[in-house]
Design an enzyme around this catalytic site. Sequence first.
Site, PDB file in Angstrom:
ATOM      1  N   CYS A 177      -2.028 -40.261  21.350  1.00 57.58           N
ATOM      2  CA  CYS A 177      -2.858 -39.628  20.313  1.00 57.58           C
ATOM      3  C   CYS A 177      -3.484 -38.306  20.773  1.00 57.58           C
ATOM      4  O   CYS A 177      -4.234 -37.683  20.006  1.00 57.58           O
ATOM      5  CB  CYS A 177      -3.942 -40.587  19.858  1.00 57.58           C
ATOM      6  SG  CYS A 177      -5.108 -41.038  21.149  1.00 57.58           S
ATOM      7  N   ASP A 218       4.778 -18.479  44.685  1.00 59.49           N
ATOM      8  CA  ASP A 218       3.532 -18.130  43.988  1.00 59.49           C
ATOM      9  C   ASP A 218       2.339 -18.760  44.708  1.00 59.49           C
ATOM     10  O   ASP A 218       2.291 -19.988  44.901  1.00 59.49           O
ATOM     11  CB  ASP A 218       3.625 -18.648  42.547  1.00 59.49           C
ATOM     12  CG  ASP A 218       2.384 -18.336  41.735  1.00 59.49           C
ATOM     13  OD1 ASP A 218       1.467 -17.679  42.271  1.00 59.49           O
ATOM     14  OD2 ASP A 218       2.328 -18.770  40.577  1.00 59.49           O
ATOM     15  N   CYS A 267      -6.718 -45.427  20.770  1.00 60.17           N
ATOM     16  CA  CYS A 267      -5.496 -46.219  20.582  1.00 60.17           C
ATOM     17  C   CYS A 267      -5.428 -47.248  21.709  1.00 60.17           C
ATOM     18  O   CYS A 267      -6.378 -47.420  22.461  1.00 60.17           O
ATOM     19  CB  CYS A 267      -4.258 -45.328  20.544  1.00 60.17           C
ATOM     20  SG  CYS A 267      -3.827 -44.560  22.110  1.00 60.17           S
TER      21      CYS A 267
END
Length: 448
Positions: A210, A357, A232
Amino acid sequence: MSLRSKMAAVVGKTVYMTVQTLTKGGSSFPGRVALKLDPTVLEEISKNYEVIIVTGTNGKTVTSALMHNVLKQLDPDTISNTTGANMLQGITSTFLKNYQPGRKEKCHAILEVDEASLVSITEYVKPHAIVFTNVFRDQLDRYGEVYTTLKLMLDGARLTPETKLFVNGDAPIFHDLDVPNPVTYFGFDIEKGEAQEAQINATATLCPHCKKPLKYNFITYNNLGDYYCETCDYKRPELTYRLNEVTRLTDQEADVQIDNDPYHLTVGGLYNSYNALSAYAIGREFGLSTEQLQRGLVLDQAVFGRQEAVMVGDKRVHVILVKNPVGFNQAIETIALHEKEFSLFLLMNNHYADGIDVSWIWDVNFEKLAEMPIPSYSVGGERYYDLGVRLNVAGIPEDEIGIVPTIDGLIEAIQKEKTDDVYVLTTYTAMLRFREELYKNNMLKGKW
């Protein structure tokens, strides 16, 4: 075994012995040579092994070492890729190292496998079990986001549907795994507190059903813990193996209760308790007794670059590999447990094996370092400037940050420190260079 595979195995074994004699290194090269001669050689040379694979973002090497020690209680000939060569060539080299033509008895193998390489391994090896440790953001330029990494791991598991999965149940990302494999969960089962949410920069903390933020009865670190969704029915799955309590925790060791029995661990930091718990689960899978597990979870030697202690002159140097924000934060939490004053060196390269990176260092909680009574900070490696800027932004004055621009000068710099203990937190290739220097100066028995 086909004639082609036999030739590849014999040549690969010969290359392994030659490389070891001449360089004391090269843990992947023999496998590369053998695979050139026969791309299927791994399938043939691994047939006489009952294989357990460990994969995930963090904890693979220590977990593998603990499992190796645990399974040696059952089978002293258990093998493992202890130096962390965890891609196809390295795994092949591990079996080549132990290749004995004509041997028929079944042995055990504990293999640390790079999460992106699992598919290339399970194409040829059908393991008895695969352990999923966790998935965190790590080297995004190489792996992609966490769900990309998870897909790679699940694709590898699906290739061998009868293999049992042993999964960290405290990681929400491992819930509802879409695989045919039988799944067993392990996790912490400690005293519940007030409902809470994970920190804003934690990994994957939205309910996948959800999309609401997950709640936790407790959080061990980052997004791990007893999670549930308020809107939920999404919640942590039922655990089969439980760590009930951490009764003592230092930077070097821990005492824990697992399934209500006491265990002493010779690795410190909370994150290593998860590693021990997964090794325990595999030990139970193979029918080991509590006494065998208690012996197995006590390592009798340091693990390659993971809380490894080395004497540099009269300085006791503790080396910890760091490679992503979650692991770096756990390293900081662990060194904060050290009871004596220590100096700190941070080393960073950005080769392919480290991740090109380096922006991930801005997600590391260096601000905690600024709050600790550390008398001496130094930065080194090829990206020392980035580390220096990050430390400065975290609150450490520029004029208090030492610079060791090359690893060649690191040993000399360490020997000049005034503290007896020194911590070196380092990315992978910088660690290899440091180990090379230690080896040259007779401070390590071997580079690997």
